[in-house]
Design an enzyme around this catalytic site. Structure first.
Site, mmCIF file in Angstrom:
data_model
loop_
_atom_site.group_PDB
_atom_site.id
_atom_site.type_symbol
_atom_site.label_atom_id
_atom_site.label_comp_id
_atom_site.label_asym_id
_atom_site.label_seq_id
_atom_site.Cartn_x
_atom_site.Cartn_y
_atom_site.Cartn_z
ATOM 1 N N THR A 153 98.537 125.675 25.364
ATOM 2 C CA THR A 153 97.596 126.515 24.723
ATOM 3 C C THR A 153 98.249 126.772 23.368
ATOM 4 O O THR A 153 97.732 126.680 22.266
ATOM 5 C CB THR A 153 97.098 127.515 25.483
ATOM 6 O OG1 THR A 153 96.656 126.986 26.630
ATOM 7 C CG2 THR A 153 95.770 128.189 24.780
ATOM 8 N N LYS B 125 84.164 123.600 23.708
ATOM 9 C CA LYS B 125 85.586 123.470 23.658
ATOM 10 C C LYS B 125 86.243 121.887 24.090
ATOM 11 O O LYS B 125 86.827 121.240 23.589
ATOM 12 C CB LYS B 125 86.462 124.624 24.320
ATOM 13 C CG LYS B 125 88.001 124.251 24.178
ATOM 14 C CD LYS B 125 88.567 125.667 24.820
ATOM 15 C CE LYS B 125 87.917 127.076 24.804
ATOM 16 N NZ LYS B 125 88.766 127.956 25.243
ATOM 17 N N GLY C 22 94.493 127.927 35.183
ATOM 18 C CA GLY C 22 94.841 129.177 35.111
ATOM 19 C C GLY C 22 93.945 130.026 33.750
ATOM 20 O O GLY C 22 93.125 129.329 33.167
ATOM 21 N N ASP C 23 94.195 131.341 33.834
ATOM 22 C CA ASP C 23 93.802 132.093 32.642
ATOM 23 C C ASP C 23 94.273 133.469 32.750
ATOM 24 O O ASP C 23 95.576 133.729 33.494
ATOM 25 C CB ASP C 23 92.309 132.233 32.517
ATOM 26 C CG ASP C 23 91.588 132.719 31.352
ATOM 27 O OD1 ASP C 23 91.540 132.099 30.322
ATOM 28 O OD2 ASP C 23 91.161 134.018 31.198
ATOM 29 N N LYS D 166 85.393 121.960 34.323
ATOM 30 C CA LYS D 166 86.613 122.169 33.913
ATOM 31 C C LYS D 166 86.723 123.554 33.120
ATOM 32 O O LYS D 166 86.297 123.666 32.151
ATOM 33 C CB LYS D 166 87.276 120.914 33.125
ATOM 34 C CG LYS D 166 88.742 121.230 32.748
ATOM 35 C CD LYS D 166 89.600 120.617 33.717
ATOM 36 C CE LYS D 166 90.855 121.035 33.830
ATOM 37 N NZ LYS D 166 91.270 122.230 34.816
ATOM 38 N N GLN E 253 83.522 127.163 27.154
ATOM 39 C CA GLN E 253 84.281 126.026 27.485
ATOM 40 C C GLN E 253 83.501 124.777 27.352
ATOM 41 O O GLN E 253 84.267 123.537 27.310
ATOM 42 C CB GLN E 253 84.907 126.117 28.975
ATOM 43 C CG GLN E 253 85.846 125.368 29.644
ATOM 44 C CD GLN E 253 87.385 126.013 29.290
ATOM 45 O OE1 GLN E 253 87.505 127.256 29.474
ATOM 46 N NE2 GLN E 253 87.976 125.165 28.797
ATOM 47 N N ASN F 91 100.859 134.002 28.647
ATOM 48 C CA ASN F 91 101.044 132.697 28.347
ATOM 49 C C ASN F 91 101.026 132.172 27.025
ATOM 50 O O ASN F 91 101.410 131.626 26.297
ATOM 51 C CB ASN F 91 100.422 131.657 29.417
ATOM 52 C CG ASN F 91 100.471 130.258 29.206
ATOM 53 O OD1 ASN F 91 99.738 129.834 28.529
ATOM 54 N ND2 ASN F 91 101.227 129.782 29.901
ATOM 55 N N LYS G 192 83.996 128.271 34.477
ATOM 56 C CA LYS G 192 84.920 128.931 34.392
ATOM 57 C C LYS G 192 84.797 129.858 35.886
ATOM 58 O O LYS G 192 83.430 129.985 36.399
ATOM 59 C CB LYS G 192 84.752 129.938 33.366
ATOM 60 C CG LYS G 192 85.868 130.908 32.852
ATOM 61 C CD LYS G 192 86.833 130.133 32.126
ATOM 62 C CE LYS G 192 88.103 130.751 31.708
ATOM 63 N NZ LYS G 192 88.940 130.360 30.783
ATOM 64 N N SER H 239 95.376 119.934 30.330
ATOM 65 C CA SER H 239 94.811 119.916 31.588
ATOM 66 C C SER H 239 94.235 118.592 31.860
ATOM 67 O O SER H 239 94.523 118.126 32.925
ATOM 68 C CB SER H 239 93.900 120.938 31.763
ATOM 69 O OG SER H 239 94.638 122.322 32.163
#
Ligand code: NDP
Length: 445
Positions: free
Chosen positions: A209, A114, A165-166, A90, A111, A240, A126, A378
């Protein structure tokens, strides 16, 4: 058995030459893990770190697509499937000209920990492309997304790998990516998160976020008997994460003085208002232009080519990109009176800057804890998709708050010192332990 930090980092550098961002992310983890590993040698015996720094799988592929004028372009696509120890891979997709394997490995590695901190069943990954979305027409963005997904679809799935997204990948891109995935698989599933609310998305995912950053910051302030009201806050970025960090901070009474983009900073001495933020959202999300256009409007002052870090304030929330705070910026922040830094972007502070904050008593919280709210929601989107139902906005917001408070509590558990709370150590140990224990339990695979 003792952990030899120096030998570990040397071997990593030899094996991954030129992957500076990835090496930086691993070093940041390892620097605060040594004592924990030495007192818990089981992780050394099982070579947990050596296994964790090697992605389970890395996919690199060609992405050909056509410009509106029929010219052919070729980009490179990536997906780094780093760890599926505690759930499906993820992590977001980034479309930016700077994207390369090192940047995606740093992001995928971060990630893992996290996602572990959220307490939810999500592994780490990622992906993205060196595609630059700026200046491209809507049709070009759609054709690029379709070509990208025409290869990526083979490797992802609701229970395998769930991208989001990123940088450069927002609601529009997720829509085109999802449409193409569905067409190719003939299957409507929760394969991407950040979807539109009409087609499987979760309430608050867009805001998550940014809101999560402020919920975490509130905990940082609360344990010190302080609050956000009237605090002067510097925010970088205007995408964002920055937009919803600013929105929540303003609504809770903070004075947000700045936002920025890759070309400069906008500054408003009396604090950005919600109406100003609407102008910024419209400019960045719809018109897709740079912030210089706001110079002089609504008392905005535009500082061309400048970062926000030399302006006097109490709190700094970097929300743009990696390594946007170098040592000189860290010194500017201290000179400007900043006492607290919470990282909204991934790895926005260079290691030298982080050391400077710690040495100078500036309270510093790292990205893997602070910005985990996005991936947490998410994961809630994934749960809603698999159950075939939708939580209300209030329910999601409440769960997000609970998750951010619980991350802060875990950090206190592992990072409490005589001097206060070591957020770096607390986040790294708490994130690592869950993943490491899962690795040992699942055997040598
Ligand atoms: P967006 O693409 O929405 O916005 C990115 C912002 O950062 C823009 O203002 C952009 O400016 C600025 N920026 C990008 N590159 C640079 C650069 N080299 N120098 C200065 N400014 C730059 O991305 P997000 O807001 O989604 O992501 C921001 C950060 O937050 C990233 O580090 C991302 O990994 C992280 N993050 C994002 C999450 C999410 O849910 N979206 C979740 C957790 C972390 P410009 O408009 O000029 O390009």
């Amino acid at each position: 058995m003792q952990f030899n930090e120096k030998a570990f980092m040397e071997a990593l550098k030899l094996k991954n030459p030129n992957e500076n961002e990835f090496i930086q992310a691993v070093e940041e983890l390892v620097l605060s893990l040594s004592d924990f590993l030495n007192t818990n040698p089981i992780y050394l015996e099982h070579k947990v770190l050596e296994r964790l720094v090697e992605p389970e799988r890395t996919i690199i592929f060609r992405v050909p697509w056509m410009r509106d004028n029929s010219e052919i372009e070729v980009n490179r696509g990536f997906r780094v499937q780093f760890s599926s120890l505690i759930g499906p891979y993820k992590g977001g997709l980034r479309f930016h000209q700077s994207v390369n394997l090192s940047i995606l490995k740093f992001l995928g590695f971060e990630q893992i920990f996290k996602n572990s901190l959220t307490g939810l069943p999500i592994g780490g990954g990622k992906g993205g492309s060196d595609f630059d979305p700026k200046g491209k027409s809507d049709a070009e963005i759609m054709r690029f997304c379709q070509s990208f997904m025409s290869e990526l679809f083979r490797y992802i799935g609701a229970e395998t790998d769930v991208p989001a997204g990123d940088i450069g990948v927002g609601a529009r891109e997720i829509g085109y990516l999802f449409g193409q995935y569905k067409k190719l698989q003939n299957n409507f599933s929760g394969v991407l998160t950040g979807k539109g609310l009409d087609w499987g998305g979760s309430d608050i995912r867009t805001e998550a976020t940014g809101y999560g950053i402020i919920y975490f910051l509130l905990e940082m302030l609360k344990v010190r008997g302080d609050s956000l009201a009237d605090k002067k806050v510097l925010i970088s970025g205007s995408g964002n994460v920055a937009q919803y960090t600013a929105e929540k901070a303003i609504n809770l009474g903070a004075k947000v003085l700045t936002m920025s983009d890759s070309l400069g900073t906008i500054y408003k001495a009396e604090g950005i208002k919600i109406e100003d933020l609407e102008l910024i959202k419209n400019l960045k999300n719809k018109i897709r232009a740079d912030l210089s256009q706001l110079d002089g409007q609504n008392s905005f002052q535009y500082l061309a080519g400048k970062k926000p870090w030399s302006i006097q304030a109490d709190i700094a929330l970097p929300c743009a990109t990696q390594n946007e705070i170098i040592l000189d910026d860290a010194k500017d922040l201290k000179n400007g009176g900043v006492k607290m830094i919470a990282e909204g972007a991934n790895m926005p502070s260079e290691l030298g800057a982080v050391k400077f904050f710690v040495d100078n008593g500036i309270i510093f919280a790292p990205a893997k804890a602070v910005n985990a709210g996005g991936v947490a929601v998410s994961a809630l989107e994934m749960s809603q998709n698999s159950m075939g139902l939708r939580f209300s906005r209030e329910q999601v917001d409440e769960k997000l708050k609970t998750i951010m408070v619980s991350i802060h509590n875990k950090i206190i558990e592992y990072g409490k010192t005589d001097q206060g709370i070591d957020y770096i150590k607390g986040a790294n140990i708490a994130g690592f332990k869950r993943v490491a224990d899962s690795m040992i339990a699942q055997g040598l695979v």
